[in-house]
Design an enzyme around this catalytic site. Structure first.
Site, PDB file in Angstrom:
ATOM      1  N   SER A 127       0.722  -1.317   0.041  1.00 33.49           N
ATOM      2  CA  SER A 127      -0.010   0.117   0.136  1.00 33.49           C
ATOM      3  C   SER A 127       1.010   1.545  -0.129  1.00 33.49           C
ATOM      4  CB  SER A 127      -1.046   0.007   1.367  1.00 33.49           C
ATOM      5  OG  SER A 127      -1.438   1.287   1.389  1.00 33.49           O
ATOM      6  N   GLU A 129       0.110   3.621   1.576  1.00 33.74           N
ATOM      7  CA  GLU A 129       0.179   4.238   2.929  1.00 33.74           C
ATOM      8  C   GLU A 129       1.567   4.064   3.560  1.00 33.74           C
ATOM      9  OE1 GLU A 129      -1.951   5.756   5.190  1.00 33.74           O
ATOM     10  OE2 GLU A 129      -3.247   6.089   3.399  1.00 33.74           O
ATOM     11  N   TYR A 151      -1.615   0.154  10.639  1.00 31.57           N
ATOM     12  CA  TYR A 151      -1.980  -0.298   9.390  1.00 31.57           C
ATOM     13  C   TYR A 151      -0.971  -0.044   8.541  1.00 31.57           C
ATOM     14  CZ  TYR A 151      -3.672  -0.655   4.686  1.00 31.57           C
ATOM     15  OH  TYR A 151      -3.753  -0.814   3.272  1.00 31.57           O
TER      16      TYR A 151
END
Ligand code: GDP
Length: 324
Positions: A127, A129, A151
């Site tokens: 990801s 992120e 996460y």
């Protein structure tokens, strides 16, 4: 006929990837966590008209023994690890669970494959992120990571164990660093869907306002239907590698509001209110990806624009609510 095992089959990407693989003639097996609401778990497959076409099998990413059992039975040619606790905001409320599913889940799957001496091509859903507090204006495969949430930390562990198993055991394991990708099947907790659902409610007179958090954060948003193609292309390559998948265009939450509200003939300023309750303990301010490697090596380019994405999502939410 090739067989693919997909974790996270109940999610947005699980549904679009299944659709793509079925079109290509694959037998698709989806790993499903036991749930008291089984119907809800497959609603996205039904939305795409795929109910019954995907074989569902019980298993859980946190339970190594279940993965071993499923892999031994299915003997997949390809494994797509999409399963995760994928909502960033929730990861501060449930950091350990997020670590176990989103992080250790990948360890478990890779280890199960290794123990069984299977040779499937493996895809890990990494990801953007992971870039978090970005170390470069435009992020590519060599940009250093700086995760900003439990996460993102968990996704980073999963990313590196994928790289490590490729290097340690010559596994065909690829990691796709996908930037945000949305669709009408996106979960309602994510900001784009929250906005398009809000637009539809306001348009239909069911509500008058929409409360959001930080409107200035910017994301590089693509369409999930485009992004699952990149996943499949990665597993088809002779050599496994890591790829950034992005559009190269970044827009703020405010800009997405403008697009979505104006598609319904509304002005977002009349309806959107900022509620600090939706702010995050640590924010990822601006993501913008450079997918040149995916373009050059995979021949992958995104086909759906942000305007088309927002319009499709608003239309779908209008239909969905009208049906109710
Ligand atoms: P993420 O990039 O995976 O965290 O995807 P999200 O769609 O959950 O969030 C994208 C961005 O929207 C983040 O920077 C959030 O802080 C911002 N945002 C602003 N308001 C909201 C909101 O009400 N809900 C969510 N989920 N995000 C919001």
């Amino acid at each position: 006929m090739k067989t693919a095992l997909v974790t996270g089959i109940s999610g947005q990407d699980g549904a679009y990837l299944s659709q793509l693989l079925l079109e290509k003639g694959y037998h698709v097996v989806g790993l499903m966590r036991r749930s008291s609401n089984a119907e809800k778990s497959v609603e996205r497959l039904h939305w795409l008209g795929l109910g019954g076409e995907v074989e569902l099998t019980d298993g859980d990413l946190t339970d190594l023994s279940s993965l071993i059992r499923v892999l031994a039975k299915v003997k997949p040619d390809e494994v797509y690890n999409l399963g995760a606790q994928s909502f960033v905001a929730l990861s501060w409320q449930q950091p350990i669970l997020t670590g176990e599913v989103t992080g250790m889940g990948a360890f478990n799957m890779l280890e199960a494959i290794r123990l069984l001496e299977l040779k499937p091509h493996f895809y890990q859903a990494s990801s953007s992120e992971m870039f978090g507090m970005v170390q470069a204006k435009l992020q590519n495969e060599s940009t250093p990571f700086y995760p900003r949430s439990p996460y993102a930390v968990s996704k980073l562990a999963a990313h590196w164990i994928t790289v490590n198993y490729r290097e340690s055991f010559a596994m065909h394991a690829s990691s796709g660093i996908l930037f945000n990708h949305e669709s009408p099947l996106r979960g309602i907790e994510f900001v784009t869907r929250k906005i398009t659902d809000g637009v539809a409610r306001i348009k239909l007179g069911l509500s008058t306002r929409l409360e959001l958090g930080n409107l200035e954060a910017a994301r590089d948003w693509g369409h999930a239907r485009d992004y699952v193609k990149a996943m499949w292309l990665m597993t088809q390559q002779e050599t496994p590698e890591d790829y950034v998948v992005a559009t190269g265009r970044s827009a703020t939450i405010r800009e997405f509001c403008e697009l979505a509200f104006s598609h319904a003939g509304l002005n977002y300023q009349d309806h959107v209110r900022v509620n600090p309750a939706f702010f995050r303990p640590a924010e990822v301010d601006c993501l913008k990806g450079d997918a040149s490697k995916a373009r050059e090596k995979l021949g992958w380019v995104p086909e759906i624009t942000l305007e088309e994405l927002a319009a499709e999502m608003v239309e779908a939410d209008l239909r969905r609510l009208a049906q109710k």
